[in-house]
Design an enzyme around this catalytic site. Structure first.
Site, PDB file in Angstrom:
ATOM      1  N   THR A 293       0.797  -1.221   0.000  1.00 33.49           N
ATOM      2  CA  THR A 293       0.000   0.000   0.000  1.00 33.49           C
ATOM      3  C   THR A 293       0.829   1.269   0.000  1.00 33.49           C
ATOM      4  O   THR A 293       1.888   1.360   0.632  1.00 33.49           O
ATOM      5  CB  THR A 293      -0.968   0.017   1.199  1.00 33.49           C
ATOM      6  N   ASP A 294       0.314   2.241  -0.720  1.00 31.88           N
ATOM      7  CA  ASP A 294       0.845   3.596  -0.679  1.00 31.88           C
ATOM      8  C   ASP A 294       0.394   4.225   0.641  1.00 31.88           C
ATOM      9  O   ASP A 294      -0.457   3.679   1.335  1.00 31.88           O
ATOM     10  CB  ASP A 294       0.283   4.376  -1.876  1.00 31.88           C
ATOM     11  N   LYS A 295       0.945   5.376   0.980  1.00 35.15           N
ATOM     12  CA  LYS A 295       0.611   6.033   2.253  1.00 35.15           C
ATOM     13  C   LYS A 295      -0.452   7.108   2.082  1.00 35.15           C
ATOM     14  O   LYS A 295      -1.468   7.105   2.767  1.00 35.15           O
ATOM     15  CB  LYS A 295       1.885   6.634   2.852  1.00 35.15           C
ATOM     16  N   ASN A 537      -1.725  -0.399  -4.543  1.00 35.03           N
ATOM     17  CA  ASN A 537      -2.431   0.844  -4.853  1.00 35.03           C
ATOM     18  C   ASN A 537      -1.442   1.964  -5.105  1.00 35.03           C
ATOM     19  O   ASN A 537      -0.245   1.843  -4.823  1.00 35.03           O
ATOM     20  CB  ASN A 537      -3.421   1.212  -3.743  1.00 35.03           C
TER      21      ASN A 537
END
Length: 787
Positions: A293-295, A537
């Site tokens: 996952t992106d942040k 993502n």
């Protein structure tokens, strides 16, 4: 540079003449859809059955079967229309808006409403909405793979031609639209745009079940036909019976059930703010066991603020903010730039008297944005970007360097992202610049992020953060989220390990991969796919390779247009909880399709084999053709309701276990065959029960007990501990009551039966339902012994 653009009135007139900027999908006409329904295999079989009934002088049966045929076609068209309308509404959420100069001001306009003559401003990640001529280009490269198949970026400069469908990889561009819709290069290339949907493995599995049951019913028909022809049965009656058995054996409702379960799953996801662009991705999503996952916007609130400003010798905090603002002004859509712009407004800092002359946007390679401005007759070169990168452009002594590094490290340990600002007069060379100061920015973690990460890990979905932030920031975020005790691996460390040497344990034991570039993200996803079903993502154009490579690519809310057009799933709201909801809903779809397949195999085995055995023993069918067709259609109602069934979500990703499912469905089928044959043999020994009464009783028994099987098959627990949804219960009870009324009145039946026999059938079916329930305990033992 000043541009004129169009007025709203001029644009509206052109829009009326030229039409919307789209290539309309070639939709199938209603008459074509209707014709296809009437020539489908099941419709042709029902039509043949009605003609054979007329040939056998059964006029009522002829009209009734025709009525059932029309009803079947109507229901199919109605459900298809509902699904199409729902999908069309969902697609509206994916419409893009572009910055357009109208009435002398820059406005966000729906890309479908732009017309030739419009002036459009685009930035990194934007899709080019129409053909045009470049008026201004600042470090612009575009990807034209959709047009030429060539994935390498192409530079674009002033006066160059650009084409609809390409997208900006880097830079800032202003262009004038010259063609839209069908008149574009892309539009002329395409004859039509069709919605093509690749079948998932689960759909292929369901279709293989349909083929198996079709072959089984045809085999039974061939055997019985040979026997009955030997017995010199009337040919019209024999053909009617054969057709009826084929109709009952073949899963008539397969296309409708598949469509409903998947489409309603898509609508349920849309209600939770996730738009599915590739339907076959739903199966992959149900099996995801690693989320990379992106942040921004996923784990954080995507509400970036400037929390602290550090200034260095010769400059004030407002100077740091003022110079940073100049670099941000050309691209105010960027979330970081917006934060700086808002902080400047709060400090009442104005850009009056400043003229921008040259701007180079930030990208993943330069890691900084650069602008040349004019103030008080002086040319000023400004850079804003990653602290280490900007510091390398500056002339600083050892004392300032030590202070700078300590302050950046301290801010990082607090979880702040930092940007440095540098300054130089009367030069265009980014060298020996002055270090102005540092901005500390934060994007607060979402309140639900930690709980959702914990939920995902409880459900056997590993989570790892992929970020370009430094080790200190990444460690702090991973620690707050309880991701693998905050362990962090940097991009440099990954390169030393080597992508081929990555192991499953590295993903499970790492909370965050920090200081990574887009290529690193792609390689991390690619390596993970050797061990996991991966969801990834992102939000930027540089995330494209990784999103394409993942089993399930997810575009977050504020993702660039190019990423949204590529992703399998597009999120309409921020937060990781949306991803959690999408994973849960996909597992529900999987569970409903599994229930359907389990029930369908069991019920068809019971019906086909029972009728075949009794036909061979008694040399005639135990039911009339009309009764068999009625059973098939009454079965469709509760089966279709499975699209709304309540299911228990598996705590780990599940793949199709063909052998286990076939064994369990066969055991259910055997229980059904046993209880059907026993009841039939008992009935034949009772003198008061005529053959026509036996046929009616048998029809009722097959309907009631068959629908009770849904309660058993839909859950792995005891049926009474986890009941189906209200819709399924209502559908099954309704069809059982209808069958009971038909049996009592004799309507469509060979003979009516007394109410005592209706009660006996219900009690008999309920008792055998408990015996069928025992098959859940027997199946694992047999499977274990047979391997």
């Amino acid at each position: 540079m000043d541009y004129t653009g169009l007025s709203s009135k001029e644009a509206l007139e052109k829009l009326k003449t030229l039409g919307l900027n789209e290539i309309p999908e070639v939709k199938e006409k209603f008459i074509t859809k209707l014709a296809k329904r009437f020539v489908s295999p099941i419709s042709l079989m029902l039509l043949a059955a009605s003609i054979l009934s007329l040939g056998g002088h059964k006029v009522f049966d002829f009209y009734f079967i025709l009525f059932l045929l029309l009803l079947n076609v109507f229901i199919a068209l109605w459900q298809e229309s509902k699904a199409d309308n729902a999908i069309a509404k969902l697609n509206q959420h994916l419409a893009t808006k572009v910055m357009t100069l109208r009435d002398g001001t820059w406005q966000k306009i729906d890309s479908r409403e732009i017309v030739p003559g419009d002036i459009i401003k685009l930035t990194t990640g934007n899709i080019i909405p129409g053909d045009g001529k470049v008026l201004d280009a600042r470090s612009v490269t575009v990807n034209e793979a959709a047009l030429t198949g060539e994935s390498l970026p192409k530079d674009k400069n002033k006066r160059d031609k650009i084409f609809s469908g390409a997208f900006l990889i880097t830079g800032l561009m202003v262009f004038e639209v010259t063609a839209t819709g069908r008149s574009t290069y892309f539009g002329k290339t395409l004859i039509s745009v069709e919605r093509v949907r690749k079948r998932s493995l689960l759909e292929e599995d369901i279709i293989s079940i349909s083929k198996f049951l079709s072959i089984l019913s045809l085999a039974a028909v061939v055997v019985l036909s040979v026997v009955f022809l030997y017995e010199k049965a009337p040919i019209f009656e024999l053909l009617s019976l054969d057709l009826s058995l084929v109709i009952a054996g073949i899963p008539v409702s397969l296309p409708t059930v598949m469509t409903l379960i998947i489409e309603f799953g898509v609508l349920a996801l849309a209600a939770k703010n996730a738009i599915v662009r590739r339907l076959s991705a739903l199966e992959d999503l149900a099996n995801v066991d690693l989320l990379l996952t992106d942040k921004t916007g996923t784990l954080t609130q995507n509400r970036i603020t400037v929390n602290e400003i550090i200034n260095y010798k010769g400059y004030q905090p407002n100077d740091v903010l003022f110079y940073a603002l100049q670099v941000c002004l050309p691209d105010q859509n960027n979330s970081i730039n917006k934060a700086i712009f808002e902080k400047a407004q709060e400090a009442k800092i104005s850009e009056a008297g400043i003229k921008n002359s040259d701007f180079i946007p930030a990208d993943s390679v330069r890691k900084r944005a650069t602008i040349t401005v004019e103030k008080d007759g002086k040319k000023i070169l400004l850079s804003l970007g990653a602290p280490q990168v900007v510091a390398s452009l500056c002339k600083i002594d050892s004392g300032l360097k030590s202070r700078f590094e300590k302050e950046v490290e301290s801010l990082a340990q607090k979880g702040y992202r930092t940007l440095a600002v540098s300054y130089k007069e009367n030069s265009s060379e980014e060298k020996d610049m002055s270090l102005v100061g540092v901005l500390a920015l934060s994007d607060i973690l979402r309140d639900d992020a930690k709980d959702v990460v914990s939920f995902l890990e409880t459900n056997n979905i590993g989570v790892a953060l992929l970020t370009g932030d430094n080790r200190a920031i990444s460690r702090e975020i991973a620690r707050r989220l309880d991701l693998s005790n905050g362990k962090v691996v940097t991009g440099d460390e990954l390169h030393k390990i080597g992508w081929k040497n990555m192991t499953p344990e590295m993903y499970h034991q790492t909370g965050a991969f920090s200081e990574i570039l887009p290529d690193d993200k792609f390689e991390l996803v690619k390596a993970a796919k050797r061990f996991f079903v991966v969801a990834a993502n992102g939000d930027g154009v540089n995330d494209l390779p990784a999103i394409k490579e993942a089993n399930v690519g997810i575009a977050v809310k504020n993702a660039v247009d190019a990423l949204k057009s590529t992703a399998d799933i597009v999120l309409l709201t921020s937060g990781i909880s949306v991803i959690r909801d999408a994973l849960i809903e996909s597992r529900k779809i999987f569970a409903r399709l599994y229930t359907y397949s389990l029930y369908r195999i069991s019920e068809s085995l019971r019906l086909i084999i029972t009728i075949a055995i009794l036909g061979l023993i008694y040399r005639q069918y135990p039911m009339t053709p009309l009764q068999i067709i009625l059973i098939a259609l009454l079965n469709d109602i509760p089966i279709i309701s499975l699209a709304w069934d309540r299911v228990r979500i598996a705590q780990r990703p599940e793949k199709i276990k063909v052998k286990e499912r076939f064994l369990l469905s066969s055991l259910y089928g055997l229980a059904g065959i046993g209880n059907s044959l026993i009841l039939f043999f008992i009935l034949t020994k009772i003198p008061q029960v005529t053959w026509s009464m036996i046929q009616t009783i048998y029809f009722l028994k097959l309907t009631v007990s068959g629908h009770m099987l849904i309660f058993v098959a839909h859950t792995k627990a005891r049926w009474f501990r986890f009941l189906p949804s209200r819709q399924v219960i209502i559908a099954t009870l309704t069809t059982q009551v209808i069958a009971s009324i038909l049996a009592l009145t004799g309507f469509f039946m060979p003979s009516p039966i007394p109410i005592i026999w209706v009660v006996i059938v219900w009690v008999w079916a309920f008792c055998w339902m408990q015996i069928t329930e025992l098959m859940k305990e027997i199946q694992p033992r047999i499977y274990k012994e047979t391997g």
